[in-house]
Write an enzyme that holds these catalytic residues in place. Structure first.
Site, mmCIF file in Angstrom:
data_model
loop_
_atom_site.group_PDB
_atom_site.id
_atom_site.type_symbol
_atom_site.label_atom_id
_atom_site.label_comp_id
_atom_site.label_asym_id
_atom_site.label_seq_id
_atom_site.Cartn_x
_atom_site.Cartn_y
_atom_site.Cartn_z
ATOM 1 N N CYS A 46 0.828 -1.209 0.000
ATOM 2 C CA CYS A 46 0.000 0.000 0.000
ATOM 3 C C CYS A 46 0.863 1.259 0.000
ATOM 4 C CB CYS A 46 -0.936 -0.001 1.203
ATOM 5 S SG CYS A 46 -2.133 -1.343 1.154
ATOM 6 N N ASP A 139 -19.782 13.747 -15.470
ATOM 7 C CA ASP A 139 -21.234 13.594 -15.328
ATOM 8 C C ASP A 139 -21.599 12.791 -14.081
ATOM 9 O OD1 ASP A 139 -20.356 11.091 -16.149
ATOM 10 O OD2 ASP A 139 -21.693 10.951 -17.872
#
Length: 190
Positions: A46, A139
């Site tokens: 990570c 959008d």
């Protein structure tokens, strides 16, 4: 039952982050967005992923993409871990990553977005978050969803290439072939 599908409006959730409280749609504004999750703070894979995302953040910004990460750890851990990520990148003078990290210690958002990896569990037997990538258009609709197991790190150059493809094909009736790169298209157009 399927989770989020391509074309679905991405949920407009509120969350605590390393940059303060956000509402997802307000955070995105009119930009493209990438929400990516990782299993745990302080883990080696990570750390390399968030380090790589930080190094590529200017490339995502050039494309009008806002990035936001998610982990099932708390804000305090995120802030402390940020120092490790910046040190990994040899950027000890910085104090923040170029994108916020969502704190989802109760896993509510991870569950709602289908981000849990049932095969990888923490010391208490709770599922970790998988390595999800959601690309959201201006959008507010889901344009891409990738789901990696917790054991496999992502290739952020590939994610950048996919953004280039999505942005190109959003405005033109074209498709991009295997291994397509934006630099190839620019060379042919000149």
């Amino acid at each position: 039952m399927p989770g989020l599908l391509l074309g679905d409006v991405f949920p407009d959730f509120e969350a605590e982050t390393t940059y303060g409280k956000i509402k997802m749609h307000e955070f995105l504004g009119d930009s493209w967005g990438i929400l990516f999750s990782h299993p745990r703070d302080y883990t080696p894979v990570c750390t390399t992923e968030l380090g790589r995302a930080a190094r590529l953040s200017s490339e995502f910004s050039k494309r009008g993409v806002k990035m936001i990460a998610l982990s099932i750890d708390c804000l305090e851990d995120h802030h402390s871990w940020t120092k490790d990520i910046l040190a990994y990148n040899c950027e000890e003078s910085a104090s923040l990553l170029p994108f916020p990290i969502i704190a989802d210690s109760k896993r509510e958002l991870a569950v709602a977005l289908g981000m849990l990896d049932p095969d990888e569990k923490d010391k208490d037997g709770m599922p970790l978050t998988a390595r999800c990538v959601f690309i959201i258009g201006p959008d507010k609709r889901l344009k891409l969803s990738l789901l990696y197991p917790a054991t496999t790190g992502r290739n952020f150059n590939e994610i950048l290439r996919v953004v280039d493809s999505l942005q190109l094909t959003a405005g033109r009736r074209v498709a991009t072939p295997a291994d397509w790169q934006l630099t190839t298209t620019k060379k042919r157009e000149t």
